[in-house]
Design an enzyme around this catalytic site. Structure first.
Site, short mmCIF file in Angstrom:
data_model
loop_
_atom_site.label_atom_id
_atom_site.label_comp_id
_atom_site.label_asym_id
_atom_site.label_seq_id
_atom_site.Cartn_x
_atom_site.Cartn_y
_atom_site.Cartn_z
N ARG A 250 47.62 -46.83 25.48
CA ARG A 250 48.72 -45.91 25.81
C ARG A 250 50.03 -46.65 25.66
O ARG A 250 50.11 -47.86 25.94
CB ARG A 250 48.62 -45.46 27.28
CG ARG A 250 47.73 -44.27 27.52
CD ARG A 250 48.33 -42.97 26.96
NE ARG A 250 47.46 -41.83 27.21
CZ ARG A 250 46.45 -41.44 26.43
NH1 ARG A 250 46.18 -42.11 25.32
NH2 ARG A 250 45.74 -40.38 26.73
N GLU B 293 56.80 -42.34 22.95
CA GLU B 293 56.44 -41.71 21.67
C GLU B 293 56.67 -40.19 21.72
O GLU B 293 56.55 -39.60 22.79
CB GLU B 293 54.97 -42.01 21.32
CG GLU B 293 53.96 -41.45 22.29
CD GLU B 293 52.51 -41.88 21.97
OE1 GLU B 293 52.25 -43.07 21.80
OE2 GLU B 293 51.66 -40.96 21.93
N HIS C 202 49.56 -42.36 16.79
CA HIS C 202 48.59 -41.94 17.83
C HIS C 202 47.44 -41.13 17.20
O HIS C 202 47.21 -39.98 17.57
CB HIS C 202 49.29 -41.14 18.93
CG HIS C 202 48.55 -41.13 20.23
ND1 HIS C 202 49.16 -41.10 21.46
CD2 HIS C 202 47.20 -41.14 20.50
CE1 HIS C 202 48.24 -41.09 22.42
NE2 HIS C 202 47.04 -41.12 21.86
#
Ligand code: 8YV
Length: 340
Positions: free
Chosen positions: A240, A269, A287
């Site tokens: 993360r 992000e 991601h």
């Protein structure tokens, strides 16, 4: 009696919308607008369930404004977008999507490690820019994967999948740090040794981060940790954003405190720290560690199946706070109860 109302907070495979529509009144967001918190609150009005992704924050304010909400099914294994304590207090169930993404995500973690250590994207950019004019002995020479020491911070299902790939496929020694130590037969199978976090930083040739995000893992890798790593080391983050201090990492990459990094997740992000974008010794991906078509479909189906199970009175597949059910707040299939 009317069907329960379900909000799909982001776009998803059309067959998942169709499947949910067989059971629920579905409010789908197939144009994939990324809502503000205020818009999410507005959209949740009158909804009994929500299909969420990692970017949808279910916090105390959302819960207070959504008294009819009973369940949020996350299409992600990580659930740091849920304030689970507040959900439990409010009698709202949370579910996540574990297991179905383990192998795909471990594949990607290993791919990112390979790309980073062997400088694959950096060399491709050089080639595409027309800068390749001659072979030379050290052109994009990087670090070896086979036989190296693989460090893993967070040895859950995905961490073990990466360790297995390293130990079985690449003859790597594995060192790991985790909240708890694995059983000795599992350690033996993974060629893995439990070490302190400090030893992990010092001995790993390649360090992969696979731990969940929580306030206690915020900036688990910052300037001091990066300074403890080998100057030849690579760092991979598929966990993360926020687990790594991206500003400190950008500086460490610039100063060659470590050799390179592979990052699939970022603080804030989809915005990136501007210095990371400038660094050549970093592989950056948006991601996508779980992004194979079969796996994303399996994740979406699991989230949908949790919603269907809940509202048809079946056992939940992957509940996060099942105590909510035993507290007597069970679903009413055809007439969803309000929490209030
Ligand atoms: C998701 C993830 O793609 O499962 C997780 O925790 O990080 C990813 O697999 C993302 O969170 C979208 O929901």
């Amino acid at each position: 009696m009317s069907k329960p109302h379900i909000l799909l907070a982001r776009a998803v495979f059309p067959e998942i919308v169709d499947k949910l529509a067989r059971h629920f009144h579905v409010a789908a967001n197939q144009s994939d607008v990324v809502w503000t918190q205020a818009q999410l609150i507005e959209q949740l009005k009158g909804q009994h369930g929500a299909f969420t992704t990692g970017g949808d924050q279910i916090d105390a304010a959302v819960l207070a404004a959504s008294p009819e909400l009973r369940i949020c099914a996350n299409m992600a294994v990580g659930y740091n977008n849920f304030d689970l304590e507040a959900m439990t207090r409010a009698g709202v169930l949370g579910t996540n999507a574990p297991d179905v993404l383990t192998e795909t995500t471990a594949d990607f973690g290993f791919a990112l490690l390979m790309a980073t250590a062997r400088r694959i994207t950096e060399s491709e950019h050089y080639l595409r820019a027309g800068r390749w004019t001659k072979w030379s002995y050290d052109l994009f020479a990087g670090a070896d994967i086979h036989g190296a020491t693989l460090g893993i911070l967070g040895m859950g299902r995905i961490g073990q999948g990466i360790a297995r790939r390293g130990a079985h496929g690449f003859g790597m020694k594995v060192v790991y740090h985790n909240r708890s130590q694995l059983a000795s037969d599992v350690e033996a199978d993974l060629n893995a040794r439990y070490v302190s976090k400090q030893e992990l930083l010092e001995v790993a040739d390649h360090l992969v981060l696979v731990l969940p995000y929580s306030p206690s893992s915020h900036h688990a890798i910052g300037a001091a940790e990066l300074a403890s790593m080998k100057p030849t080391a690579t760092l991979v983050n598929i966990a993360r954003g926020g687990i790594v201090d991206d500003a400190a990492l950008a500086q460490a990459l610039r100063n060659k405190t470590i050799a390179a990094a592979g990052l699939d997740v970022f603080e804030g992000e989809p915005q990136l720290h501007p210095e990371l974008l400038k660094a050549s010794n970093v592989v950056l991906t948006p991601h996508i560690a779980s992004a194979s078509i079969p796996t994303r479909l399996a994740m979406a189906n699991l989230a949908a199946d949790n919603l269907i199970a809940f509202f048809t009175g079946q056992p939940l597949l992957t509940p996060l706070n099942p105590g909510v059910l035993t507290a007597g707040l069970t679903a009413q299939p055809s007439a969803p109860a309000s929490r209030t």
